[in-house]
Enzyme design. Sequence first.
Site, short mmCIF file in Angstrom:
data_model
loop_
_atom_site.label_atom_id
_atom_site.label_comp_id
_atom_site.label_asym_id
_atom_site.label_seq_id
_atom_site.Cartn_x
_atom_site.Cartn_y
_atom_site.Cartn_z
N THR A 1 0.99 -1.29 0.29
CA THR A 1 0.11 -0.05 -0.45
C THR A 1 0.88 0.85 0.08
O THR A 1 2.23 1.39 0.33
CB THR A 1 -0.84 0.20 1.34
N ASP A 2 0.18 2.35 -0.22
CA ASP A 2 0.83 3.20 0.24
C ASP A 2 1.24 3.96 1.06
O ASP A 2 1.30 5.50 1.23
CB ASP A 2 0.25 4.73 -1.29
N GLU A 3 0.23 3.06 1.64
CA GLU A 3 0.25 4.09 3.23
C GLU A 3 1.68 3.60 4.10
O GLU A 3 1.44 4.06 4.96
CB GLU A 3 -0.72 3.13 4.58
N TYR B 1 -1.66 -0.34 11.22
CA TYR B 1 -2.07 -1.23 9.24
C TYR B 1 -0.35 -0.96 8.52
O TYR B 1 0.02 -1.26 8.44
CB TYR B 1 -3.11 -0.23 9.44
N LYS C 1 2.66 -2.64 7.82
CA LYS C 1 2.39 -4.21 5.82
C LYS C 1 4.01 -3.79 5.82
O LYS C 1 5.10 -4.01 4.76
CB LYS C 1 1.56 -2.57 4.91
#
Length: 349
Positions: free
Chosen positions: A132-134, A157, A161
């Site tokens: 993810t870009d997060e 989260y 990741k």
Amino acid sequence: MQKTILITGGAGFIGSHVLRLFIKKYPDYKIVNADKLTYAGNLENLKDIEGKANYFFEKIDIVDKEEVKKLFERYNFDGVIHLAAESHVDRSITNPMEFIMTNIIGTVNLLNAAKDLWNIDKKGKLFYHVSTDEVYGSLGETGLFLEETSYDPKSPYSASKASSDHFVRAYGNTYALPFVISNCSNNYGPNQFPEKLLPLFINNIKNGKSLPVYGDGKFTRDWLYVEDHAIAIDKIYHDGCIGETYNIGGFNEWTNIDLIKLLCKQMDIALGQEPGTSEKLITYVKDRPGHDKRYAIDANKLKNNLGWEPSLQFEEGLKKTIAWYLNNEQWMNNITSGDYKNYYKEQYS
Ligand code: NAD
Ligand code: TYD
């Protein structure tokens, strides 16, 4: 060419679209969907492909290393596309441990199994980690996430990741495990669990329930139609360079409140309501703790190197998405009532 590919998390939102694309496009591949069927895993998402000769389903918890090991021994995979994860930021705030177990330990179990299986001959093998870009953290008013942007995860989260991404690269460096990673922005489209912004708000509008906008609603996300993400994954799996990272995004930034107002307008049209009816449901609520202000992705590496671009304009994608949820009332009812959990029992017992 024949290949046996493991897709983890194939009963989830993005995984189901990736599976559908691979099952239809590659009839010669043997494709195994390994999924624990958590609350987010729904085999109804795969109804149209479950009878295909090249599709196999295994109910597996990737946190269980023995189960993972046996799975790899049984199928002798050529490739892995790893999507299984706990994926909702709000849940990670209330229960970070689940995220550590599945997203970190589960990923390491898969890496170990792939490393052992491909120990002698790595030719043609690939571990594709979907991220993810997060992991890049939160941006200010300007700037974009590049593949070189330093990791700065801010929620449990995104921290889980980010950790899994680090493990994948570390296995590439230490054990020469052939890998590729992609980091994608927010996805939208059919089959998304209605805890995420768009399906939740579509369902609430339909039922005349309030739309809980966190904080001032000025948080920005980049949105990509889920089928375009699946197409990008196919391209990267087949044409991407080993050891590389690719950012995937929609070139499509929206503040939450602007996106919600557009959704309200389109929902009024779709439901044949007076303009302005849905907007009246907007309710500002307490903000998410540690809420990331802005995510924005530069997906030019993928565009320039592999020729991928989003195929849908956002307004068109949103219209398609609304139409899907309104035409698939039973899917939504099965989720909100919990009945979707019986599908596995009925189908596979
Ligand atoms: P999802 O929550 O809809 O689906 C996750 C799937 O993983 C479910 O089918 C679930 O049953 C399965 N799963 C969970 N824990 C498992 C375990 N321990 N063992 C086996 N299976 C397990 O998630 P999604 O939105 O489809 O996201 C898929 C992947 O893409 C995730 O890795 C996520 O981090 C990443 N991603 C998502 C988005 C997004 O906008 N949704 C954006 C970028 C990246
Ligand atoms: P979400 O779909 O949970 O994705 P993510 O947090 O991974 O970006 O949320 C998208 C944005 O919408 C995020 O800024 C949080 C906000 N949001 C709300 O304002 N209200 C809600 O009820 C939800 C679920 C999200």
